[in-house]
Design a protein around this motif. Structure first.
Motif, PDB file in Angstrom:
ATOM      1  N   PHE A 248      -0.831 -39.948  26.349  1.00 52.29           N
ATOM      2  CA  PHE A 248      -2.004 -39.110  26.089  1.00 52.29           C
ATOM      3  C   PHE A 248      -2.182 -38.061  27.182  1.00 52.29           C
ATOM      4  O   PHE A 248      -2.572 -36.925  26.916  1.00 52.29           O
ATOM      5  N   SER A 249      -1.905 -38.449  28.420  1.00 56.00           N
ATOM      6  CA  SER A 249      -2.000 -37.490  29.521  1.00 56.00           C
ATOM      7  C   SER A 249      -0.994 -36.363  29.335  1.00 56.00           C
ATOM      8  O   SER A 249      -1.300 -35.186  29.548  1.00 56.00           O
ATOM      9  N   GLY A 274      -9.131 -42.397  24.732  1.00 56.64           N
ATOM     10  CA  GLY A 274      -8.012 -43.337  24.745  1.00 56.64           C
ATOM     11  C   GLY A 274      -7.564 -43.674  26.153  1.00 56.64           C
ATOM     12  O   GLY A 274      -7.255 -44.833  26.466  1.00 56.64           O
ATOM     13  N   ILE A 275      -7.534 -42.677  27.030  1.00 55.09           N
ATOM     14  CA  ILE A 275      -7.151 -42.900  28.429  1.00 55.09           C
ATOM     15  C   ILE A 275      -8.204 -43.717  29.153  1.00 55.09           C
ATOM     16  O   ILE A 275      -7.895 -44.696  29.856  1.00 55.09           O
ATOM     17  N   ILE A 276      -9.475 -43.334  28.974  1.00 56.83           N
ATOM     18  CA  ILE A 276     -10.565 -44.005  29.680  1.00 56.83           C
ATOM     19  C   ILE A 276     -10.641 -45.485  29.309  1.00 56.83           C
ATOM     20  O   ILE A 276     -10.842 -46.357  30.169  1.00 56.83           O
ATOM     21  N   THR A 277     -10.469 -45.801  28.023  1.00 56.05           N
ATOM     22  CA  THR A 277     -10.565 -47.205  27.594  1.00 56.05           C
ATOM     23  C   THR A 277      -9.346 -48.018  28.019  1.00 56.05           C
ATOM     24  O   THR A 277      -9.427 -49.241  28.135  1.00 56.05           O
ATOM     25  N   ALA A 278      -8.214 -47.340  28.263  1.00 56.03           N
ATOM     26  CA  ALA A 278      -6.987 -48.058  28.646  1.00 56.03           C
ATOM     27  C   ALA A 278      -6.889 -48.304  30.147  1.00 56.03           C
ATOM     28  O   ALA A 278      -6.324 -49.314  30.578  1.00 56.03           O
ATOM     29  N   LEU A 299      -5.909 -39.853  35.159  1.00 58.99           N
ATOM     30  CA  LEU A 299      -7.329 -39.884  35.487  1.00 58.99           C
ATOM     31  C   LEU A 299      -7.789 -38.487  35.903  1.00 58.99           C
ATOM     32  O   LEU A 299      -8.884 -38.035  35.499  1.00 58.99           O
ATOM     33  N   LYS A 300      -6.964 -37.790  36.653  1.00 54.56           N
ATOM     34  CA  LYS A 300      -7.297 -36.432  37.083  1.00 54.56           C
ATOM     35  C   LYS A 300      -7.411 -35.499  35.875  1.00 54.56           C
ATOM     36  O   LYS A 300      -8.302 -34.646  35.811  1.00 54.56           O
ATOM     37  N   VAL A 301      -6.512 -35.665  34.912  1.00 53.47           N
ATOM     38  CA  VAL A 301      -6.548 -34.852  33.700  1.00 53.47           C
ATOM     39  C   VAL A 301      -7.856 -35.072  32.948  1.00 53.47           C
ATOM     40  O   VAL A 301      -8.474 -34.138  32.447  1.00 53.47           O
ATOM     41  N   VAL A 302      -8.290 -36.325  32.876  1.00 63.82           N
ATOM     42  CA  VAL A 302      -9.530 -36.659  32.169  1.00 63.82           C
ATOM     43  C   VAL A 302     -10.735 -36.043  32.867  1.00 63.82           C
ATOM     44  O   VAL A 302     -11.621 -35.478  32.232  1.00 63.82           O
TER      45      VAL A 302
END
Length: 305
Positions: A248-249, A274-278, A299-302
């Motif tokens: 996803f990133s 999707g990233i945050i929940t994983a 995390l930086k991308v989010v």
């Protein structure tokens, strides 16, 4: 040419409009020390490629050509699987090319290691000749974390490992899903520094472009793989979450600079969620330094977009 020599395996080449390049691939395979049959799947090419392949099949009995209505690479690969014979199976995309002795080296590696699959590397990462993984759980862990890679074209595999399997109807991610199921059947995989396959990057491809449908299919592939791992290897679900974070990133980074519209905005939201929940489920103790950096980059991308 007719040959009574027993084939050591088959090379499947799905093709569409690649007349010049596919002839080069055919010549390389026919010149191998080991006897590989060639199975060309013509996916409805409108150019002279079908006629050229038919001409080759008349010249050499090791070449078989299957013509079908254009249906995309997934259908072409499934046709190849249905028609494949021989003990070993390799894939070559018709817009790529291989070195003269690439498959000979892969064959020798697989046989000497008594492995179910040989995997070539994209680049030389060490001076060691190869690494053999012979624990089924470790094989799946390495696959899910991406350490084997998710590319079909890097593999030479015992044909029996593909038995009764089919590629999913996806624009992207169908090869990763297939390799997951194939590798779950393997008890020994050998990884080498061999670099004989040359992959052509298409910046407008499903992976590198910004097509929404392709990104959604990639997300669907990730979900299917997580479901498979949850059902068959639940202790590796955290590794599958890392796979999602990485994928996803990568897609989010690929969408930078894309024209902003409601569909793109909603797609980005889904990927960030999707990233945050994983992230909380990542198995940090199993990740190597590079994988930890990728997770932090996600995390930086989010956070920064």
């Amino acid at each position: 040419m007719s040959s009574n020599v027993k084939s050591d395996g088959v090379v499947i080449i799905p093709t569409y409009n690649e007349k010049e390049n596919i002839e080069n691939i055919i010549c390389k395979v026919l010149s191998l020390e080991h006897a590989f049959d060639i199975l060309v799947i013509d996916d409805g090419s409108p150019d002279d490629c079908p006629a050229m392949c038919d001409t080759w099949s008349v010249k050499d009995a090791r070449i078989k050509v299957v013509h079908q209505k254009n249906g995309g690479v997934t259908k072409a690969r499934n046709t190849g699987l249905a028609c494949a014979t021989g003990d070993l199976l390799a894939w070559v995309d018709s817009d790529d090319w291989i070195d003269q002795h690439y498959l000979d080296e892969m064959y020798q590696l697989l046989v000497e290691s008594n492995a179910d699959m040989a995997v070539s590397k994209k680049r030389v990462e060490s001076n060691s000749a190869c690494a053999l993984v012979s624990d089924a759980e470790e094989i799946m862990q390495m696959h899910v974390l991406g350490r084997f890679g998710f590319e079909l074209w890097r593999t030479l595999t015992k044909t029996e490992k593909y038995s009764n399997l089919q590629f999913q109807e996806l624009k992207v991610g169908e090869d990763a899903d297939m390799l997951m199921r194939v590798r779950s059947r393997c008890s020994r995989i050998t990884v080498s520094h061999i670099q004989g396959y040359h992959y052509s990057i298409n910046e407008q491809s499903s992976v590198h472009g910004v097509g929404i449908d392709s990104k959604l299919d990639w997300m669907r592939s990730q979900r299917m793989q997580e479901q498979y791992i949850a059902a068959h290897h639940p202790n590796l679900l955290g590794c599958a979450k890392y796979n999602r974070v990485y994928a996803f990133s990568l897609m989010l980074r690929g969408l930078r600079g894309a024209d902003k519209n409601n569909a793109i905005t909603e797609l980005k939201k889904k990927m960030r969620r999707g990233i945050i929940t994983a992230l909380p489920a990542l198995p940090w103790s199993l990740l190597n330094a590079s994988e930890k950096r990728e997770a932090m980059a996600a995390l930086k991308v989010v956070v920064l977009g």
